[in-house]
Design an enzyme around this catalytic site. Structure first.
Site, PDB file in Angstrom:
ATOM      1  N   TYR A 119      -0.823  18.074  -4.194  1.00  0.00           N
ATOM      2  CA  TYR A 119      -1.560  18.027  -2.925  1.00  0.00           C
ATOM      3  C   TYR A 119      -2.963  18.586  -3.153  1.00  0.00           C
ATOM      4  O   TYR A 119      -3.118  19.633  -3.782  1.00  0.00           O
ATOM      5  CB  TYR A 119      -0.852  18.864  -1.848  1.00  0.00           C
ATOM      6  CG  TYR A 119      -0.308  17.992  -0.746  1.00  0.00           C
ATOM      7  CD1 TYR A 119      -1.152  17.173  -0.013  1.00  0.00           C
ATOM      8  CD2 TYR A 119       1.058  17.966  -0.461  1.00  0.00           C
ATOM      9  CE1 TYR A 119      -0.654  16.352   0.974  1.00  0.00           C
ATOM     10  CE2 TYR A 119       1.561  17.147   0.535  1.00  0.00           C
ATOM     11  CZ  TYR A 119       0.693  16.336   1.252  1.00  0.00           C
ATOM     12  OH  TYR A 119       1.166  15.520   2.222  1.00  0.00           O
ATOM     13  N   GLU A 155      -5.716  18.360  -0.489  1.00  0.00           N
ATOM     14  CA  GLU A 155      -6.542  18.119   0.709  1.00  0.00           C
ATOM     15  C   GLU A 155      -7.879  18.829   0.577  1.00  0.00           C
ATOM     16  O   GLU A 155      -7.936  20.004   0.192  1.00  0.00           O
ATOM     17  CB  GLU A 155      -5.816  18.619   1.958  1.00  0.00           C
ATOM     18  CG  GLU A 155      -4.777  17.639   2.442  1.00  0.00           C
ATOM     19  CD  GLU A 155      -4.051  18.120   3.680  1.00  0.00           C
ATOM     20  OE1 GLU A 155      -4.410  19.181   4.230  1.00  0.00           O
ATOM     21  OE2 GLU A 155      -3.100  17.425   4.087  1.00  0.00           O
ATOM     22  N   ASP A 202     -19.844  -4.657   2.001  1.00  0.00           N
ATOM     23  CA  ASP A 202     -18.445  -4.581   1.550  1.00  0.00           C
ATOM     24  C   ASP A 202     -18.359  -5.459   0.307  1.00  0.00           C
ATOM     25  O   ASP A 202     -18.315  -6.688   0.398  1.00  0.00           O
ATOM     26  CB  ASP A 202     -17.515  -5.075   2.654  1.00  0.00           C
ATOM     27  CG  ASP A 202     -16.049  -5.016   2.230  1.00  0.00           C
ATOM     28  OD1 ASP A 202     -15.783  -4.885   1.017  1.00  0.00           O
ATOM     29  OD2 ASP A 202     -15.172  -5.102   3.109  1.00  0.00           O
ATOM     30  N   THR A 221     -12.848  -2.174  -2.487  1.00  0.00           N
ATOM     31  CA  THR A 221     -11.539  -1.906  -3.056  1.00  0.00           C
ATOM     32  C   THR A 221     -11.728  -1.835  -4.572  1.00  0.00           C
ATOM     33  O   THR A 221     -12.739  -2.295  -5.099  1.00  0.00           O
ATOM     34  CB  THR A 221     -10.534  -3.024  -2.710  1.00  0.00           C
ATOM     35  OG1 THR A 221     -11.150  -4.287  -2.973  1.00  0.00           O
ATOM     36  CG2 THR A 221     -10.126  -2.955  -1.250  1.00  0.00           C
ATOM     37  N   LYS A 257      -9.645  -5.562  -7.208  1.00  0.00           N
ATOM     38  CA  LYS A 257      -9.905  -7.011  -7.301  1.00  0.00           C
ATOM     39  C   LYS A 257     -10.608  -7.276  -8.639  1.00  0.00           C
ATOM     40  O   LYS A 257     -10.014  -7.039  -9.680  1.00  0.00           O
ATOM     41  CB  LYS A 257     -10.697  -7.457  -6.073  1.00  0.00           C
ATOM     42  CG  LYS A 257      -9.898  -7.255  -4.768  1.00  0.00           C
ATOM     43  CD  LYS A 257     -10.598  -7.844  -3.574  1.00  0.00           C
ATOM     44  CE  LYS A 257      -9.752  -7.769  -2.321  1.00  0.00           C
ATOM     45  NZ  LYS A 257      -9.881  -6.485  -1.594  1.00  0.00           N
ATOM     46  N   ARG A 301      -4.789  -0.090  -6.557  1.00  0.00           N
ATOM     47  CA  ARG A 301      -5.050  -0.457  -5.156  1.00  0.00           C
ATOM     48  C   ARG A 301      -5.608   0.759  -4.437  1.00  0.00           C
ATOM     49  O   ARG A 301      -4.869   1.678  -4.072  1.00  0.00           O
ATOM     50  CB  ARG A 301      -3.771  -0.917  -4.469  1.00  0.00           C
ATOM     51  CG  ARG A 301      -3.074  -2.056  -5.173  1.00  0.00           C
ATOM     52  CD  ARG A 301      -2.026  -2.667  -4.295  1.00  0.00           C
ATOM     53  NE  ARG A 301      -2.638  -3.565  -3.354  1.00  0.00           N
ATOM     54  CZ  ARG A 301      -2.887  -4.847  -3.612  1.00  0.00           C
ATOM     55  NH1 ARG A 301      -2.584  -5.367  -4.780  1.00  0.00           N
ATOM     56  NH2 ARG A 301      -3.450  -5.605  -2.698  1.00  0.00           N
TER      57      ARG A 301
HETATM   58  N1  DSN Z   1      -6.791  -9.456   1.675  1.00  0.00           N
HETATM   59  C1  DSN Z   1      -7.880  -9.404   0.760  1.00  0.00           C
HETATM   60  C2  DSN Z   1      -8.209 -10.754   0.227  1.00  0.00           C
HETATM   61  O1  DSN Z   1      -7.274 -11.429  -0.171  1.00  0.00           O
HETATM   62  O2  DSN Z   1      -9.364 -11.148   0.166  1.00  0.00           O
HETATM   63  C3  DSN Z   1      -9.037  -8.737   1.320  1.00  0.00           C
HETATM   64  O3  DSN Z   1      -8.659  -7.477   1.742  1.00  0.00           O
END
Ligand code: DSN
Length: 402
Positions: A53, A55, A202, A228, A231, A237
């Site tokens: 933990y 925090e 984003d 994120t 990708k 993730r």
């Molecule tokens: N769900 C994702 C995508 O497939 O583009 C984006 O968060």
């Protein structure tokens, strides 16, 4: 990893894992938001950092025993600066958001007041649910208005400027989950500046391309960037938030953007950070700094262009007539399909895509006019332009019964 304890003591779960591993190996995965992480990233996710933990933030934790965690989080931040070629004096970094959705909501909530106006790309034209879609909490809490693409599938910056000047949003969001062309961050910044709005980029889909020099960077233009990490960046993730060390425009006077965002992530929206995930983010960032990653990012784009070219030669209708990045949208209706039927046929034959609305779609998201495909995963597996030609031919033969 041999998973021997799972095998011995959790046989039902182990079997699920075995079939999923096999599935991932055997299919051609063209979902552009997915990727296959390295063994090192997988190992990092399973480390003892999961037990801790922590925090708070470095040297300001509510739990003791966090010296190693502090070192880890500080080091991971340094890697973010290196990967995106930015400086700690200019930008703050938050690594704790549990996901991209949380990151986006945290930014809106940290820098705006509920009901404030935000201009973003509509989901139907390639944006994202968390860019203020009406079913998303983001769209319920803030007054989102949207821009889209023109009939040719391109962003029209003059039109975005017109909307911005008429509506006077406090924030403009650029970035997309289904847009295949270069995003001109400089133009977006000029539009945002002309109405005194923040620019948030984003970059979830293209973060790996930016890191590898295969797409222009949002820096120094974006005031805030969220992404994120799983990708094109090929990590766990999770999410990153990068924001300028500048005073907020609309909140408590004197507050600095990244401090407001840190506070909104913890304690505003989350509890303890997932330190095993942050460990894995650090691993993926170290990987992104290696020369091979540059090659990877460039090959992702080369592969996407090759796939789009070949599909077009075979008569497919690609939105905007091609791609500059890792993905493309295809209107499958000229072949007598919908996104759903095309996706189902492809899945039965080992090609995994997602159904996707295309701009000016006349159907519903569950069964839209199009599919979205991309090349991050197949490029990770070592495929090149020649393989893309084969994949295009296979898709064509499956969807035309040829
Ligand atoms: N769900 C994702 C995508 O497939 O583009 C984006 O968060």
């Amino acid at each position: 990893m041999d998973y021997k304890n799972l095998k011995k003591n959790h046989s039902k779960l182990y079997k699920l894992l075995v079939v999923e591993k096999k599935r991932q190996k055997n299919v051609i995965n063209l979902i552009p938001s997915e990727n296959y992480v390295s063994q090192a990233v997988l190992e990092a996710l399973g480390t003892e950092f999961t037990n801790k933990y922590a925090e708070g933030y470095s040297e300001m934790r509510y739990y003791f025993g966090n010296k190693n965690v502090d070192q880890l989080e500080d080091y991971a931040k340094l890697l973010v600066y290196k990967v995106f070629k930015i400086k700690p004096v200019d930008y703050g970094v938050n690594l704790q958001a549990y996901s991209g959705s949380t990151a986006n909501l945290a930014v809106y909530h940290a820098l705006l007041n509920p009901g404030d106006k935000v201009l973003s790309m509509s989901l139907e034209h390639g944006g994202h649910l968390t860019h203020g879609h009406k079913v998303s909490l983001t769209g319920k809490l803030f007054n989102f208005i949207h821009y889209g693409v023109n009939r040719n599938g391109f962003l029209d910056y003059d039109q975005i400027l017109q909307i911005a000047q008429k509506e006077k949003p406090k924030m403009i969001v650029c970035g997309a989950s289904a847009y295949s062309r270069i995003i001109d961050f400089k133009k977006f910044k000029e539009i945002a500046d002309s109405v005194g709005a923040y620019l948030m980029a984003d970059i979830s889909h293209i973060a790996g391309l930016i890191a590898g020099g295969a797409h222009p960077s949002p820096f120094p233009y974006a005031d805030i960037a969220t992404t994120t990490t799983h990708k094109t960046l090929r990590g766990p993730r999770a999410a990153l938030i990068i924001s300028k060390k500048q005073k907020s425009k609309f909140q408590v006077s004197g507050s600095i953007l990244h401090e407001l965002i840190d506070k909104m992530i913890f304690p505003g929206m989350q509890g303890g950070p997932h330190m095993n995930t942050i460990f894995a983010i650090a691993v993926c960032l170290e990987e992104a700094l290696k020369p091979n990653f540059k090659k990877y990012a460039k090959q992702v784009v080369k592969n996407a262009k090759a796939l789009a070219n070949e599909l077009q030669k075979l008569g497919f209708k690609i939105i905007s007539d091609g791609t500059d990045n890792h993905l493309m949208l295809i209107d499958v209706t000229p072949l007598g399909h919908t996104g759903k039927t095309a996706g189902e046929i492809l899945e039965k034959n080992g090609i995994i895509v997602n159904k996707n609305m295309i701009p000016y779609d006349t159907r519903k998201p569950w069964d839209p006019l199009g599919i979205r495909i991309g090349t991050p995963t197949v490029t990770t597996q070592g495929m090149t332009e020649k393989d893309m030609e084969k994949i295009a031919k296979k898709i064509h033969s499956l969807l035309t019964n040829d």
